[in-house]
Design a protein around this motif. Sequence first.
Motif, PDB file in Angstrom:
ATOM      1  N   LEU B 137       0.812  -1.225   0.000  1.00 44.32           N
ATOM      2  CA  LEU B 137       0.000   0.000   0.000  1.00 44.32           C
ATOM      3  C   LEU B 137       0.845   1.275   0.000  1.00 44.32           C
ATOM      4  O   LEU B 137       0.632   2.152  -0.832  1.00 44.32           O
ATOM      5  CB  LEU B 137      -0.964  -0.010   1.188  1.00 44.32           C
ATOM      6  CG  LEU B 137      -2.269  -0.770   0.983  1.00 44.32           C
ATOM      7  CD1 LEU B 137      -3.095  -0.712   2.246  1.00 44.32           C
ATOM      8  CD2 LEU B 137      -3.054  -0.191  -0.164  1.00 44.32           C
ATOM      9  N   GLN B 149      -1.583   7.401   0.777  1.00 46.27           N
ATOM     10  CA  GLN B 149      -1.197   5.994   0.844  1.00 46.27           C
ATOM     11  C   GLN B 149      -0.566   5.640   2.184  1.00 46.27           C
ATOM     12  O   GLN B 149      -0.653   4.511   2.645  1.00 46.27           O
ATOM     13  CB  GLN B 149      -0.250   5.624  -0.303  1.00 46.27           C
ATOM     14  CG  GLN B 149       1.116   6.228  -0.242  1.00 46.27           C
ATOM     15  CD  GLN B 149       1.132   7.575  -0.939  1.00 46.27           C
ATOM     16  OE1 GLN B 149       0.161   8.297  -0.931  1.00 46.27           O
ATOM     17  NE2 GLN B 149       2.246   7.926  -1.538  1.00 46.27           N
ATOM     18  N   GLY B 230      -4.458   3.141  -1.791  1.00 48.57           N
ATOM     19  CA  GLY B 230      -3.554   2.280  -2.537  1.00 48.57           C
ATOM     20  C   GLY B 230      -3.480   2.703  -3.994  1.00 48.57           C
ATOM     21  O   GLY B 230      -4.406   3.315  -4.511  1.00 48.57           O
TER      22      GLY B 230
END
Lengths: 181, 472
Positions: B137, B149, B230
């Motif tokens: 991620l 993220q 992500g």
Amino acid sequence: MNQLLTAQGLGGVVFLAVSAAVVIGALIAVNSKRLIRAVTGLCLCLIGVAGLYYFLNSPFLALMEILIYVGAVGVSIAFAVMLAEPRQEEKGTRATGLGALFGFIGGALLTWGLIKAGLSTHWQRAAEKINDGSMLQLGKSLLTTYGMVFELISLVLLIAIIGSLALGKRGRSNGPGKISG
Amino acid sequence: MNIMLFAPELFLLLGALIVFLLSLSDDHNSARNVALAAGFGALILSASGVNLSGMMFGGAYSVDLFSQLFKTMITAGMTAVLIFGGRHQGIEKRVRPEYYLCLILSTLGLMMLVSSVDLVAIFVSLELSSFSLYLMLPMRSTEHGLRIQMEAGIKYMLFGVMATGIMLFGMSYIFGLTGSTSLTAITAKLPALIHEPAAVVGIVMILCVFMFKLAIFPFHFWVSDAYEGGANETTAFLATVPKLAGVAMLIRIVNLINPSEAIINFMAILAVCSMFYGNLCALRQTDFKRMMGFSAVAHAGFVLLGILTFKEAGYATSIYYILGYLVMNLACFMVICKVSKSGENVPIAGLAGLYKRSPLLAFTMGLSMFALAGIPPFAGFMGEFLLLAGAMQAGHLTVVILGALNAAIAIYYYLSVVKVTYCNEPEVDTEPIRVDIGTKAVSLVLISAIIFIGIYPAALLDMASTALRLAF
């Protein structure tokens, strides 16, 4: 007083001391404002856990707990704290009002439920234990039943190391640095 | 020991080793090619070994039709993600080789998870796959100044570690009661112990971690942020492949116990809450991936409907449904990966006029949305219909009514995506999107799979039933 001096009485005292170490250590770990003190509290808690293992007739596990958790894990967390140099600032504000109330109720319910489940279950007696927990047994199962798991753990460690290198490098370097490994 | 039983995993491991060596250099293109070859090879090996069966590693690893079916789906998912991910532009350039390594090892962990029949093996394979996912991620490119993220990564990790901790706690109860970590031994002993409170608590705690993987309410908190934060390629993987293993393990663990009123009610409440929460939250999302996150919560509720029947037919429908879910989600995330020029998030409005920019992508998106909304004759409709019919037969009328109501709510937000794709004129970008040949092939495969799965459920359901009979 005389009862305290028998083997059982002394054992009880040691057991209480060990349990106290677990509880006090855990309280220090979650309540201290400085990270490094929390680590020390965690180590104290884990020493207590090792003592509990000893009481459960697993001296090998107790030794491993001290060697791996108190030793290796404790030291590596201390290293991380030293390397990252977190600013010594106050911890975030505590939850107050409704949040704290619901948190307390939730925690209390969970504790009550777990204690109740633990107490009202008929656990296996120690005499029916499947093995003696000795090193011989441990070595055998590590190479048979748990052989695959034992190998798989090395992969987990590998990915953890690579991941921390790949992600950690970014935080330290200003420019686009090169990653090795 | 027959080496063929373990061939797909070994092949992936070999791929991981090569990618590991390649990660010493900056050569991310060859790392991608190796990863793709490893995924493809593992796919062929698992598909060709689908009828193998046997036990390995001292009874900790069981290879049978059940595990091989899931392994085929898992490797197919990984390969598809790698193909349409292209050069993985959403991933930070200098960590791309490590990204592929994480992708391979995560897939490997999931493959080993579906074969594990030992509590310790389950735990370690789950950790292998989760650790790699936690790392994937935050590897998103920071080029556009994106920081979400990081939040996504840390949220996913903290919730994941928490769920794993709960699972371990539950496992300790089960081990304490049965004295064994092997599922075979536990299956033999547990039915007699099911009136012990600790046994029920233990099983429910183990189920928690797989419910977390599937994002079933109340284990869904990570899903919207992780999906949004992500990279598109990462979310495509996260949204599809781990769900397969989640369903496989839910079935494996649920199968340990006899149904009791309390557990069935517990699962029914979770299923209904998931559906309502997911669908109602999805209604007002503007970011496509975030919407898909909430849609995942709703679909996880549907999957639970099959499992709470505690019958082989119900489990088979769940497997069938999750296969359909895999192809539908892969299809729409493929479109998102292609529409996003340099890895940025795509708002739903950004799909406007897609039919002019790329008819194939627009068609794929439209079809997958129709399928997800549960419109016949596609995969999603058949799955939802069979799940509701199964729950009806098992006597859960209230749940079925609420489920049907949710299927109706869901139509609105899926079809508004179709409307934007086909009816709105493009606003900012008007130039056509170039689609490479690999993506075209994946797209055609996915389109035909969505239609085929919906039209011929019998063959797949039979296969799933046979797998369940052989495994349990």
